[in-house]
Motif scaffolding. Structure first.
Motif, PDB file in Angstrom:
ATOM      1  N   SER A  89       0.801  -1.223   0.000  1.00  0.00           N
ATOM      2  CA  SER A  89       0.000   0.000   0.000  1.00  0.00           C
ATOM      3  C   SER A  89       0.838   1.279   0.000  1.00  0.00           C
ATOM      4  O   SER A  89       0.309   2.361  -0.206  1.00  0.00           O
ATOM      5  CB  SER A  89      -0.954   0.014   1.195  1.00  0.00           C
ATOM      6  OG  SER A  89      -0.259  -0.200   2.405  1.00  0.00           O
ATOM      7  N   TYR A  90       2.164   1.170   0.234  1.00  0.00           N
ATOM      8  CA  TYR A  90       3.039   2.340   0.115  1.00  0.00           C
ATOM      9  C   TYR A  90       4.400   1.909  -0.396  1.00  0.00           C
ATOM     10  O   TYR A  90       4.810   0.753  -0.223  1.00  0.00           O
ATOM     11  CB  TYR A  90       3.171   3.103   1.438  1.00  0.00           C
ATOM     12  CG  TYR A  90       3.653   2.275   2.618  1.00  0.00           C
ATOM     13  CD1 TYR A  90       4.950   1.804   2.705  1.00  0.00           C
ATOM     14  CD2 TYR A  90       2.797   1.991   3.674  1.00  0.00           C
ATOM     15  CE1 TYR A  90       5.392   1.057   3.787  1.00  0.00           C
ATOM     16  CE2 TYR A  90       3.222   1.250   4.768  1.00  0.00           C
ATOM     17  CZ  TYR A  90       4.514   0.790   4.811  1.00  0.00           C
ATOM     18  OH  TYR A  90       4.940   0.044   5.883  1.00  0.00           O
ATOM     19  N   SER A  91       5.107   2.838  -1.045  1.00  0.00           N
ATOM     20  CA  SER A  91       6.436   2.534  -1.566  1.00  0.00           C
ATOM     21  C   SER A  91       7.195   3.837  -1.805  1.00  0.00           C
ATOM     22  O   SER A  91       6.681   4.930  -1.562  1.00  0.00           O
ATOM     23  CB  SER A  91       6.356   1.715  -2.862  1.00  0.00           C
ATOM     24  OG  SER A  91       5.684   2.445  -3.873  1.00  0.00           O
ATOM     25  N   LEU A  92       8.420   3.713  -2.311  1.00  0.00           N
ATOM     26  CA  LEU A  92       9.312   4.850  -2.520  1.00  0.00           C
ATOM     27  C   LEU A  92       9.231   5.336  -3.970  1.00  0.00           C
ATOM     28  O   LEU A  92       9.159   4.539  -4.904  1.00  0.00           O
ATOM     29  CB  LEU A  92      10.746   4.434  -2.197  1.00  0.00           C
ATOM     30  CG  LEU A  92      11.796   5.548  -2.174  1.00  0.00           C
ATOM     31  CD1 LEU A  92      11.620   6.392  -0.916  1.00  0.00           C
ATOM     32  CD2 LEU A  92      13.198   4.963  -2.213  1.00  0.00           C
ATOM     33  N   ARG A  93       9.260   6.671  -4.135  1.00  0.00           N
ATOM     34  CA  ARG A  93       9.311   7.281  -5.463  1.00  0.00           C
ATOM     35  C   ARG A  93      10.299   8.441  -5.407  1.00  0.00           C
ATOM     36  O   ARG A  93      10.213   9.297  -4.526  1.00  0.00           O
ATOM     37  CB  ARG A  93       7.925   7.771  -5.884  1.00  0.00           C
ATOM     38  CG  ARG A  93       7.849   8.296  -7.317  1.00  0.00           C
ATOM     39  CD  ARG A  93       6.420   8.662  -7.669  1.00  0.00           C
ATOM     40  NE  ARG A  93       6.301   9.188  -9.024  1.00  0.00           N
ATOM     41  CZ  ARG A  93       6.122   8.460 -10.118  1.00  0.00           C
ATOM     42  NH1 ARG A  93       6.028   7.139 -10.023  1.00  0.00           N
ATOM     43  NH2 ARG A  93       6.012   9.010 -11.311  1.00  0.00           N
ATOM     44  N   SER A  94      11.223   8.476  -6.347  1.00  0.00           N
ATOM     45  CA  SER A  94      12.266   9.503  -6.337  1.00  0.00           C
ATOM     46  C   SER A  94      12.549   9.954  -7.761  1.00  0.00           C
ATOM     47  O   SER A  94      12.750   9.130  -8.659  1.00  0.00           O
ATOM     48  CB  SER A  94      13.544   8.942  -5.695  1.00  0.00           C
ATOM     49  OG  SER A  94      14.617   9.845  -5.790  1.00  0.00           O
ATOM     50  N   GLY A  95      12.560  11.278  -7.956  1.00  0.00           N
ATOM     51  CA  GLY A  95      12.823  11.808  -9.284  1.00  0.00           C
ATOM     52  C   GLY A  95      11.855  11.305 -10.344  1.00  0.00           C
ATOM     53  O   GLY A  95      12.227  11.138 -11.506  1.00  0.00           O
ATOM     54  N   GLY A  96      10.602  11.049  -9.950  1.00  0.00           N
ATOM     55  CA  GLY A  96       9.600  10.553 -10.884  1.00  0.00           C
ATOM     56  C   GLY A  96       9.710   9.070 -11.176  1.00  0.00           C
ATOM     57  O   GLY A  96       9.007   8.553 -12.042  1.00  0.00           O
ATOM     58  N   GLU A  97      10.560   8.364 -10.453  1.00  0.00           N
ATOM     59  CA  GLU A  97      10.793   6.936 -10.695  1.00  0.00           C
ATOM     60  C   GLU A  97      10.240   6.113  -9.540  1.00  0.00           C
ATOM     61  O   GLU A  97      10.476   6.413  -8.368  1.00  0.00           O
ATOM     62  CB  GLU A  97      12.294   6.682 -10.839  1.00  0.00           C
ATOM     63  CG  GLU A  97      12.653   5.245 -11.164  1.00  0.00           C
ATOM     64  CD  GLU A  97      14.146   5.044 -11.308  1.00  0.00           C
ATOM     65  OE1 GLU A  97      14.566   3.876 -11.428  1.00  0.00           O
ATOM     66  OE2 GLU A  97      14.887   6.046 -11.315  1.00  0.00           O
ATOM     67  N   ASP A  98       9.500   5.069  -9.874  1.00  0.00           N
ATOM     68  CA  ASP A  98       8.942   4.156  -8.891  1.00  0.00           C
ATOM     69  C   ASP A  98      10.035   3.179  -8.451  1.00  0.00           C
ATOM     70  O   ASP A  98      10.547   2.407  -9.259  1.00  0.00           O
ATOM     71  CB  ASP A  98       7.766   3.392  -9.510  1.00  0.00           C
ATOM     72  CG  ASP A  98       6.961   2.623  -8.487  1.00  0.00           C
ATOM     73  OD1 ASP A  98       7.549   2.217  -7.465  1.00  0.00           O
ATOM     74  OD2 ASP A  98       5.756   2.428  -8.696  1.00  0.00           O
ATOM     75  N   LEU A  99      10.396   3.209  -7.166  1.00  0.00           N
ATOM     76  CA  LEU A  99      11.526   2.415  -6.669  1.00  0.00           C
ATOM     77  C   LEU A  99      11.093   1.368  -5.649  1.00  0.00           C
ATOM     78  O   LEU A  99      11.901   0.896  -4.851  1.00  0.00           O
ATOM     79  CB  LEU A  99      12.576   3.341  -6.049  1.00  0.00           C
ATOM     80  CG  LEU A  99      13.195   4.351  -7.013  1.00  0.00           C
ATOM     81  CD1 LEU A  99      13.982   5.396  -6.255  1.00  0.00           C
ATOM     82  CD2 LEU A  99      14.092   3.646  -8.017  1.00  0.00           C
ATOM     83  N   GLY A 100       9.824   1.002  -5.673  1.00  0.00           N
ATOM     84  CA  GLY A 100       9.307   0.057  -4.691  1.00  0.00           C
ATOM     85  C   GLY A 100       9.937  -1.317  -4.748  1.00  0.00           C
ATOM     86  O   GLY A 100      10.015  -2.009  -3.733  1.00  0.00           O
ATOM     87  N   THR A 101      10.410  -1.735  -5.922  1.00  0.00           N
ATOM     88  CA  THR A 101      11.024  -3.061  -6.034  1.00  0.00           C
ATOM     89  C   THR A 101      12.494  -3.047  -5.653  1.00  0.00           C
ATOM     90  O   THR A 101      13.096  -4.097  -5.436  1.00  0.00           O
ATOM     91  CB  THR A 101      10.888  -3.595  -7.471  1.00  0.00           C
ATOM     92  OG1 THR A 101      11.488  -2.660  -8.389  1.00  0.00           O
ATOM     93  CG2 THR A 101       9.421  -3.775  -7.846  1.00  0.00           C
TER      94      THR A 101
END
Length: 199
Positions: A89-101
């Motif tokens: 239900s939540y994850s990391l996003r940095s510089g417009g990039e999805d980094l959840g994996t």
């Protein structure tokens, strides 16, 4: 043959680029959310995010001892509150990039400070994201975490459709955040500056 070519094309797309193209995000009203640390056992912590959808009743309430009471547990909160409990239900996003994996979020206690960090097993230094003060340990009292600097909560968007997933988002590229975290760790290991000896 066409299917094989398509599969190879997907495999060759960089993971970050694929995630960037697949999902977008939109800003949220930060005042409607609380980022909390729930005590688990004798020393562990669990991260959760609460959202206040309707104004009343309150989904969480500050206590006089500095902790937060999750009052949504005392009523039927359907349509009033939302809970975000884990990496689904939540994850990391940095510089417009999805980094959840690539990154996972963890809570690290140092003395009376509880720090929220993003960690990649391949990197030496974790990325600091926020912190809270542990006044005391109470299984019914959660620690309120304040996000650092440019960190914000955002909502995942797919092809213009708003989803339930929440991002811990930063506008800076992840390599910039990693470089800052690495430099901070180096300076911390060197210790603070000391005054020169008296003549």
């Amino acid at each position: 043959a066409g299917l094989t070519t398509a599969c190879l094309t997907v495999m060759l797309v960089p993971r970050g680029l694929s995630a960037r193209a697949l999902f977008d995000s939109k800003p949220l009203n930060q005042a409607s959310f609380a980022v909390l640390a729930q005590p688990v056992g004798n020393s562990d912590w669990k991260l959760l995010v609460l959202e206040q959808i309707k104004q009343r009743p309150r989904c969480w309430t500050p206590r006089p001892d500095g902790l937060v009471e999750p009052t949504l547990n005392s009523f039927d909160f359907a349509g009033i509150c939302s809970r975000y409990l884990d990496s689904n239900s939540y994850s990391l996003r940095s510089g417009g990039e999805d980094l959840g994996t690539r990154f996972r979020l963890r809570l690290q206690q140092r003395g009376t400070t509880l720090q929220l960090e993003a960690i990649d097993p391949r990197e030496v230094a974790p990325i600091p994201m926020g912190r809270g003060s542990v006044s005391r340990r109470d299984r019914n009292g959660f620690v309120l975490l304040q996000l650092d600097g440019d960190w914000r909560l955002e909502r995942r968007v797919y092809k213009g459709r708003t989803l339930g997933h929440v991002y811990f988002a930063n506008s800076q590229p992840v390599n910039t955040l990693l470089a800052k975290a690495g430099n901070a760790e180096i300076f911390a290991s060197l210790g603070g500056a000391s005054a020169p000896p008296a003549p």
